[in-house]
Enzyme design. Structure first.
Site, PDB file in Angstrom:
ATOM      1  N   CYS A 118      -3.731   4.606   7.289  1.00 43.90           N
ATOM      2  CA  CYS A 118      -4.116   3.952   8.524  1.00 43.90           C
ATOM      3  C   CYS A 118      -3.169   4.320   9.659  1.00 43.90           C
ATOM      4  O   CYS A 118      -3.534   4.270  10.813  1.00 43.90           O
ATOM      5  CB  CYS A 118      -4.114   2.442   8.350  1.00 43.90           C
ATOM      6  SG  CYS A 118      -4.844   1.937   6.813  1.00 43.90           S
ATOM      7  N   ASN A 132       0.802  -1.225   0.000  1.00 43.55           N
ATOM      8  CA  ASN A 132       0.000   0.000   0.000  1.00 43.55           C
ATOM      9  C   ASN A 132       0.834   1.275   0.000  1.00 43.55           C
ATOM     10  O   ASN A 132       0.391   2.309  -0.475  1.00 43.55           O
ATOM     11  CB  ASN A 132      -0.973   0.008   1.191  1.00 43.55           C
ATOM     12  CG  ASN A 132      -0.346  -0.493   2.475  1.00 43.55           C
ATOM     13  OD1 ASN A 132       0.269  -1.557   2.498  1.00 43.55           O
ATOM     14  ND2 ASN A 132      -0.484   0.262   3.537  1.00 43.55           N
ATOM     15  N   HIS A 143     -13.490  -0.397  -1.022  1.00 47.31           N
ATOM     16  CA  HIS A 143     -13.214   1.030  -1.212  1.00 47.31           C
ATOM     17  C   HIS A 143     -11.885   1.328  -1.896  1.00 47.31           C
ATOM     18  O   HIS A 143     -11.581   2.478  -2.192  1.00 47.31           O
ATOM     19  CB  HIS A 143     -13.357   1.809   0.110  1.00 47.31           C
ATOM     20  CG  HIS A 143     -12.282   1.601   1.121  1.00 47.31           C
ATOM     21  ND1 HIS A 143     -11.424   2.605   1.496  1.00 47.31           N
ATOM     22  CD2 HIS A 143     -11.933   0.523   1.856  1.00 47.31           C
ATOM     23  CE1 HIS A 143     -10.591   2.149   2.434  1.00 47.31           C
ATOM     24  NE2 HIS A 143     -10.884   0.896   2.666  1.00 47.31           N
TER      25      HIS A 143
HETATM   26  N1  PMP Z   1      -4.626  -4.244   3.557  1.00 47.10           N
HETATM   27  C1  PMP Z   1      -4.104  -3.268   2.804  1.00 47.10           C
HETATM   28  C2  PMP Z   1      -2.906  -3.562   1.958  1.00 47.10           C
HETATM   29  C3  PMP Z   1      -4.668  -1.997   2.819  1.00 47.10           C
HETATM   30  O1  PMP Z   1      -4.126  -1.025   2.077  1.00 47.10           O
HETATM   31  C4  PMP Z   1      -5.814  -1.765   3.622  1.00 47.10           C
HETATM   32  C5  PMP Z   1      -6.453  -0.395   3.675  1.00 47.10           C
HETATM   33  N2  PMP Z   1      -5.593   0.626   4.114  1.00 47.10           N
HETATM   34  C6  PMP Z   1      -6.326  -2.819   4.378  1.00 47.10           C
HETATM   35  C7  PMP Z   1      -5.700  -4.046   4.324  1.00 47.10           C
HETATM   36  C8  PMP Z   1      -7.552  -2.648   5.238  1.00 47.10           C
HETATM   37  O2  PMP Z   1      -8.729  -2.582   4.450  1.00 47.10           O
HETATM   38  P1  PMP Z   1     -10.035  -1.846   5.017  1.00 47.10           P
HETATM   39  O3  PMP Z   1      -9.756  -0.384   4.977  1.00 47.10           O
HETATM   40  O4  PMP Z   1     -11.121  -2.238   4.042  1.00 47.10           O
HETATM   41  O5  PMP Z   1     -10.294  -2.374   6.374  1.00 47.10           O
END
Ligand code: PMP
Length: 378
Positions: free
Chosen positions: A316, A138, A188
């Protein structure tokens, strides 16, 4: 916001028009997919269509798709539900995998998982293990050698979970070719709504797949693997987004030229600028770059004032001042890691967004250089 260059699509991307239409139409109707009457059957039909669309995005079977409340829950369900006590997870995983604990698989300077180490660890201890490695990171967009991970893990009887949340809809993803035992998706990140995702377990539908235990108790929805009345508007939006993402996968390849324009534009201004993972295969939409001397948070705020949305590390973990764990795991030095920002393009990004970003970068860079000249180091 008018003329705002939103370049944080890995955090969440713009909902597609197809998503909005599908969700709006479902929000206006009644019917629980578990009810046997007409409205219930209609609701189920919509849900099953969405399941088919989500499966098609990664060449899976609809019967193998479990809808969840998002990518985080899909990752949690894979890790805790498969019943394997021993876990080996790459050091660059999302916190929804990393925080589950387990042995950490180191990565090299480009963020690629160490396959020899994986082999050694599995050889050293033959406890049935679960290996979790993401398809694309990510923060950097770096793509992991999942087929190789699977070949090694399966040779040792280990299961493989793959977080394909950032890869799906951006590059072709084929769950059959990859050979993984479980794969997580999140709506999303592909132009669907937040709060809905899926765990796909190949062979689950016909009982030949990895064994999984649901982690909640309640009714029997999602064949008991994820109980609770389904989020039908979210699922319908997910299905519509998946179909649109699959149909326009070629368009996503166009983003590589925008990404390259960003990298070239930066290097034209400052040849020493660092692009993390630039020598390996990455997603066409992600650039992680560093402007040493200005910390990430300050840059994010300055870009925002200039009408550009980017992020420091992953969304996050933003809000925390510490350097990204992903970059640390890659051995990136503090100076570069502490001043790295992620620019991520989306299905609706344009050349003008890139121009706005480069203009803002140039201004920030020259302001920083001017500061350095006016206050030489003591
Ligand atoms: N895994 C990865 C690689 C992500 O980029 C994300 C979102 N930031 C997630 C898991 C978590 O997904 P969600 O936002 O739908 O909980």
């Amino acid at each position: 916001m008018v003329n705002y260059a939103y370049l944080d699509h890995n955090a969440t991307t713009t909902p597609r028009p197809e998503t909005v239409r599908a969700m709006t139409s479902v929000l206006g109707r009644v019917g629980n997919p578990s009810s046997v009457h007409g409205p219930g059957r209609e609701a189920r039909k919509l849900m099953e269509q969405a399941r088919t669309n989500v499966a098609a995005l990664v060449n899976a079977s609809a019967a193998d798709v479990i809808f969840t409340s998002g990518g985080t829950e899909a990752n949690n369900l894979a890790l805790t539900g498969c019943g394997r006590q021993r876990r080996l997870v790459s050091a660059v995983e999302h916190p929804s995998v990393l925080k589950g604990g387990g042995e950490t698989l180191s990565v090299d300077g480009n963020g690629i998982v160490d396959l020899d180490r994986l082999d050694q660890l599995l050889l050293a201890d033959n406890d049935p293990a679960l290996v979790s490695v993401m398809l694309a990171n990510n923060e950097t967009g770096v793509i992991e050698p999942i087929k190789d991970v699977v070949a090694i893990a399966h040779r040792h009887g280990a299961l493989v979970h793959c977080d394909a949340i950032q890869a799906a809809g951006k590059i072709p993803v084929d769950i059959v070719t990859l050979g993984v035992d479980m794969m997580s998706l999140s709506a999303h990140k592909i132009g669907g709504p937040s709060g809905v995702g899926a765990l796909i377990v190949p062979g689950m539908g016909d009982g030949t797949g990895a064994k999984l235990n649901g982690q909640l108790f309640g009714g029997g929805q999602e064949r008991g693997f994820r109980v609770g009345t389904e989020n039908l508007p979210g699922i319908a939006g997910f299905g519509a987004a998946a179909a649109a993402a699959l149909a326009s996968l070629q368009d996503f390849a166009r983003l590589a030229s925008l990404r390259d324009a960003i990298e070239k534009g930066i290097k034209d201004i400052e040849p020493q600028a660092t692009v993390i993972g630039e020598d390996v295969i990455r997603l066409p939409n992600t650039v992680c770059l560093s402007m040493p001397g200005t910390d990430s948070q300050t840059q994010v705020m300055a870009f925002d004032l200039a009408g550009v949305g980017v992020s420091a590390g992953s969304a996050c973990s933003s809000g925390k001042a510490k350097a990204s764990g992903v970059l640390k795991a890659m051995g990136v030095c503090d100076d570069i890691a502490g001043s790295a920002v992620r620019v991520s393009l989306g299905w609706c990004s344009t050349e003008s967004d890139v121009d706005t970003f480069l203009e803002a970068w140039r201004e920030l860079y020259f302001r920083r250089s001017a500061r350095e000249i006016s206050s030489p180091a003591a």
